[in-house]
Scaffold this active site. Structure first.
Site, PDB file in Angstrom:
ATOM      1  N   HIS A 126       0.818  -1.212   0.000  1.00  0.00           N
ATOM      2  CA  HIS A 126       0.000   0.000   0.000  1.00  0.00           C
ATOM      3  C   HIS A 126       0.853   1.263   0.000  1.00  0.00           C
ATOM      4  CE1 HIS A 126       0.216  -0.493   4.541  1.00  0.00           C
ATOM      5  NE2 HIS A 126       0.438   0.804   4.446  1.00  0.00           N
ATOM      6  N   ASP A 157       0.520  -7.621   1.250  1.00  0.00           N
ATOM      7  CA  ASP A 157       0.888  -6.230   1.514  1.00  0.00           C
ATOM      8  C   ASP A 157       2.401  -6.040   1.575  1.00  0.00           C
ATOM      9  OD1 ASP A 157       0.601  -3.576   1.975  1.00  0.00           O
ATOM     10  OD2 ASP A 157      -0.235  -3.750   3.988  1.00  0.00           O
ATOM     11  N   SER A 239       4.652   4.326   9.963  1.00  0.00           N
ATOM     12  CA  SER A 239       5.356   3.098  10.327  1.00  0.00           C
ATOM     13  C   SER A 239       5.113   1.983   9.329  1.00  0.00           C
ATOM     14  CB  SER A 239       4.934   2.640  11.725  1.00  0.00           C
ATOM     15  OG  SER A 239       3.547   2.370  11.747  1.00  0.00           O
TER      16      SER A 239
END
Length: 1017
Positions: A126, A157, A239
């Protein structure tokens, strides 16, 4: 709105930072949020946060949570962290245009080096995104280098970025070793990354679960068909992509997401599949990814028993895998997919190719190794074992790697991500609209998520068919489009739109290039010329009424639709519609509010008698009184269009009149009413985003609630004489709701007759105006400010209805010359006492005026210079690095005390360098690399000297006079420098010039999204 035009809005006096403060940052995900229901300034529906388990909400974006209890760092941990931080990088990036599940954004995230020799960085998918990406990374010693996508997984991801290790000269780059086998329950870990947008944060936690399902993040990107690791580390924005390391300094997982409700729980992606992908990328091999188009989820044995798991089978599985607590169950099976007729939702996966399967990792491995082959699958349904043969498809084939731009919008094939979320077939689903703009900006308001089913009565099941259909459609042709939205596939929508192949002339296709990390743009079709319009016949509706002469005015109203390819002058919309009043049927002249038609870089379409479409061009724009005159070709209209009779005397307070208006549903309404007030009003200025507003005019209000619901209309006498126009006036943007206020007020017809007569005679009015904004003062105030008793008496005698004078509220900046000052009270102009706005009209035809004023209690006679209005309207704009630049328009000059430069930022595109590096609307650019740039020509000359992908400095001045310096990197591939210059010899009235980069990129077509106060970019 008040008499003085005051507004409660506030603009930040300081410059806007390149990214939002950490308190506003979207945490974990990269999309900055302003509040709970907005994503990067675009309204987001509350339902986007999807409940995964009861009372639980998971999000890639979560509010900052209190940091979990810190674990005391031993010397061993400190040594480990010292080594790890050299591998961790802060990633600053842009996803340059909307694509698939991702909107265009600019943000920050984290990654870590996994191959120091070849220069590979592991981060989240993402972050890398599915579409065009530009970015750079910053190492621990603050060295910087560009990064390019090498691989983004279609489902999981993670993504891999490439950098040049030779670019890092002052530190030894070290890589972290991936050890997915070290991730175990109870292992103490550290999350080392760019938490909350800070340069480096180290968060501690302990792994508590290895077997949770991937969290659902709503309508955006979501991972699936994998387990996630759970720990309490309280990581937040920025993060994303952080390494999760153990005490020995090995990366055991990848930070991916967390809770949206403030809990400290975090979710990490296991590194099994990233490790495999990395090894293949290192060897230069393709990363194969297999699929049977089925989503599986891990369910515990108790739930499996309820689904029909037999006791014998449970015993066999538990015996072979004593530590397992559940099995894989089919959750979503895509229609018309490889498993659609063989696997059903709720089926329990038992074996694949004869091997017991209880974990996602092993299932993924088998599928990835069998792309294009057939596998044998054993499932159990209601206690019965079934053997099925499934063809394994290629996951990359159902993941879009190209998009086409046409008529201002962007399209690609439906992705597996979207199809899985809504459980729909990937075959012949229609074309997915990833950027609903231009001709495909649908009235329903969604920016993406549409599936185009038919165009011009031809089916468009996939992108290739859609391209062939669009190639054949001529410019400006009106076509029928059938489409659905993914949220509501039950409802088929039908719209009529005019195909734009003049502002957005070429059809271009963009294709992902994994070797360069860029997307390659290629024109694939030139426009088909427009078919000349032909004369058409129509009749107007006939209205029955007690006032037949009055309601016959319906023959003078035409519907107006304005489409603007570029946002200029701070105007908040790219499409507006309303009604205009025909003021001369023989010449085809129509009067339209400037709240509908703010500037002339646009397409104007008229609908006459609700039947005939016809194009129009701007003839005249009034600088103060909120109206525009446009012209159509009357030879093309065979309809009884009526030229109304206009009153030559001003309507008065208390007069009876008939209100004829067109309401919000575009229906005519009629009401007998009374003029309640005629007063000089001040439309509030918009502090957040200055845009055109009417000034120095008398507004009429009437006693009927129909008036407040009607944006267009007239006040008309029983004999059919038009006494006043009823217009929409664009006002301020409210700071609490972010919505634009529109006022509905009347304008007496004698105000426009001199100008209208001049236009009818074939001339273009060249008005001159006073560069001031007035407000009214009563006699009590005037006396205190030094107006003599003689003048007060003259005022009371000259205007018995309104005892008022005008005071200068604001002097427009940037026009120079001596004249009136703020606080001056105006008594006369050229010898005539001024008590009402029409008394100011003497300014229109005089270069100099003799004014009697009261300044600081002293009466003075001064010579005032008027300002020519020919150059007030914007006649040139430049798009540079995603920022729309032009000369400060009149609304800016009305609100600011000093024009710092003629290079003014009107808007900026999301996902652009302008957005990334903090340039904001209402800023002025005064220098490029320390060279003054007082105007656009100088600015263009200097930026042409800057090479592509090269840093440069901009000296910037905010609207509130706060200077700052921006450093930016030029990007010509996705954001070429494009100039538009007004040119009457061009068919469109504007000439388009591309500087430097001939091919152009994602934003070449100029459908730039605006940014205004953080609500709309």
């Amino acid at each position: 709105m008040d008499q003085n035009g005051a507004s409660t809005e506030a603009r930040s006096k300081r410059k806007q930072p390149p990214t939002s403060p950490s308190t506003d940052r979207p945490l974990k995900q990269i999309k900055p949020e302003v509040d709970a229901h907005t994503r990067n300034g675009v309204p987001k529906s509350p339902e986007l946060e999807v409940v995964d388990d009861a009372h639980s909400v998971y999000s890639l974006e979560e509010p900052i949570a209190p940091v979990a209890g810190a674990v005391h760092d031993t010397a061993e941990w400190q040594k480990t962290i010292e080594g790890v931080v050299k591998s961790v990088v802060s990633i600053h990036f842009c996803q340059t245009c909307s694509f698939d599940t991702d909107p265009a954004i600019s943000s920050e995230a984290t990654g870590f080096v996994v191959d120091a020799e070849k220069g590979y960085i592991l981060t989240n998918r993402h972050v890398v995104g599915a579409g065009p990406f530009i970015g750079y990374c910053i190492f621990d010693n603050h060295e910087e280098c560009d990064v390019y996508p090498v691989y983004r997984d279609p489902v999981h991801d993670f993504g891999i970025l490439r950098f040049d290790p030779k670019a890092i000269k002052y530190m030894s780059v070290s890589a972290l070793q991936l050890r997915p086998d070290f991730a175990k329950v109870g292992v103490e870990i550290r999350v080392v990354g760019n938490d909350a947008g800070e340069k480096l944060s180290i968060l501690s936690g302990v792994i508590s679960r290895l077997d949770r399902n991937a969290p659902e993040y709503g309508e955006g990107y979501s991972d699936f068909n994998t387990n996630y690791i759970q720990a309490a580390a309280a990581a937040s924005g920025g993060s994303s992509g952080s390494p999760v390391v153990n005490r020995d300094g090995f990366a055991v997982a990848l930070q991916a997401g967390g809770r949206a409700d403030g809990a400290a729980t975090d979710y990490f992606l296991p590194l099994d599949r990233p490790l495999r992908a990395l090894e293949l990328v290192r060897r230069g091999e393709a990363v194969t990814r297999g699929t049977v188009q089925t989503q599986w989820i891990l369910k515990p044995f108790d739930e499996c028993r309820r689904l029909g798991l037999s006791t014998d089978l449970e015993k066999a599985v538990r015996t072979q895998f004593p530590k397992e607590t559940g099995m894989l169950v089919a959750e979503v099976v895509l229609p018309q997919g490889p498993a659609s007729t063989k696997v059903e939702e709720g089926d329990i996966l038992i074996k694949v190719n004869g091997e017991f399967i209880t974990q996602f990792v092993r299932l993924d491995s088998i599928l990835d190794d069998n792309v294009g082959k057939t596998i044998s699958v054993t499932i159990q349904r209601a206690g019965e074992n079934l053997e099925v043969e499934l063809d394994v498809g290629n996951l990359h084939d159902i993941t879009p790697d190209r998009f086409v731009s046409v008529s201002g919008a962007s399209f690609h094939d439906l992705s597996y991500q979207q199809a899985r979320l809504y459980a729909i077939s990937l075959k012949n689903a229609g074309v997915f609209v990833c950027e609903a703009a231009g001709s495909f900006r649908f009235a329903d308001g969604y920016a993406s998520g549409w599936l185009i089913q038919e165009v011009d009565n031809q089916p468009t099941p996939n992108l290739d068919t859609f391209i062939e259909v669009m190639k054949k459609i001529p410019d400006r042709k009106r076509i029928v489009i059938q489409y659905k939205h993914l949220r509501d596939l039950h409802t088929a929508n039908t719209s009529i739109t005019a195909v734009d192949r003049h502002w957005h002339a070429k059809i271009r296709i963009a294709t992902r290039n994994d070797k360069t990390g860029l997307w390659d743009f290629k024109p694939i079709a030139d426009p088909v010329p427009a078919v000349p319009q032909v004369s058409r016949r129509a009749n107007f509706v006939k209205m029955s009424s007690n006032y037949p002469n009055a309601v016959d005015i319906v023959r003078s109203f035409v519907r107006v639709h304005v489409s603007m390819p570029i946002k200029l002058d701070g105007f908040p919309k790219m499409n507006k519609q309303g009604y205009g009043l025909v003021v001369d049927a023989e010449q085809g002249l129509v009067l339209v509010s400037r709240a509908i038609l703010p500037y002339d870089l646009c397409d104007i379409s008229l609908i006459i008698a609700d039947s005939i479409f016809i194009d129009a061009k701007v003839v005249f724009m009034h600088p103060l009184q909120n109206y525009v005159i446009v012209k159509y070709d009357p030879a093309l209209v065979n309809a009884p269009v009526k030229t109304p009779k206009f009153a030559t005397e001003f309507i008065r307070k208390g007069d009876e009149t008939i209100f004829f208006g067109l309401n919000q549903n575009f229906r005519p309404v009629v009401a007998k009413t009374v003029v309640t007030d005629i007063t000089t009003v001040a439309i509030p200025a918009s502090a957040i985003t200055p845009r055109y507003r009417a000034t120095n005019f008398d507004a009429i209000t009437v006693d009927t609630n129909q008036a407040s619901h009607s944006g267009s209309g007239v006040l008309i006498a029983e004999d059919g004489t038009v006494q006043a126009l009823w217009l929409s006036y664009l006002g301020e943007r409210t700071s609490h709701s972010g919505k634009d206020v529109e006022y509905h007020l009347g304008l007496a017809t004698p105000n426009l007759l001199p100008i209208l007569n001049e236009i009818k005679s074939g001339k273009t009015p060249k008005l001159r105006i006073l560069n001031v904004e007035f407000q009214t003062v009563q006699m009590s105030q005037a006396r205190v400010m030094g107006v003599s008793e003689d003048w007060i008496e003259k005022t009371e005698q000259a205007d018995p209805e309104r005892h008022q004078l005008f005071m200068v509220r604001k002097v427009d900046s940037g026009h120079g010359g001596d004249g009136m000052l703020e606080g001056d009270i105006l008594l006369t102009l050229n010898g005539k006492l001024v008590t009402r706005s029409p008394d100011l009209d003497v300014m229109y035809n005089n270069e100099f005026l003799e004014a009697v004023i009261v300044r600081k209690r002293e009466e003075k006679t001064i010579k005032v210079t008027t300002v020519a209005t020919e150059e007030i309207e914007t006649d040139r704009m430049v798009s540079f690095c995603g920022a729309t630049l032009h000369r400060p328009h009149q609304a800016v000059r009305q609100q600011i005390s000093k024009i710092h430069s003629d290079v003014y930022i009107s808007s900026r595109a999301r996902g652009s360098p302008a957005y990334m590096y903090g340039l904001a609307p209402t800023n002025f650019l005064t220098h490029v690399n320390n060279i003054p740039t007082p105007d656009l020509s100088t600015f263009l000359r200097e930026v042409k000297k800057i090479g592509d992908n090269e840093y440069f400095r901009l000296k910037v001045m905010t609207f509130d006079n706060v200077p700052w310096v921006a450093t930016m990197k030029k990007n010509e591939h996705y954001f070429p420098t494009i100039e538009y210059v007004k040119d009457d010899t061009e068919a469109l009235g504007w000439k388009r010039i591309i500087h430097e980069c001939e091919d152009g990129g994602a934003r070449e077509e100029m459908a730039i999204d605006n940014e205004a106060g953080g609500d709309e970019e």
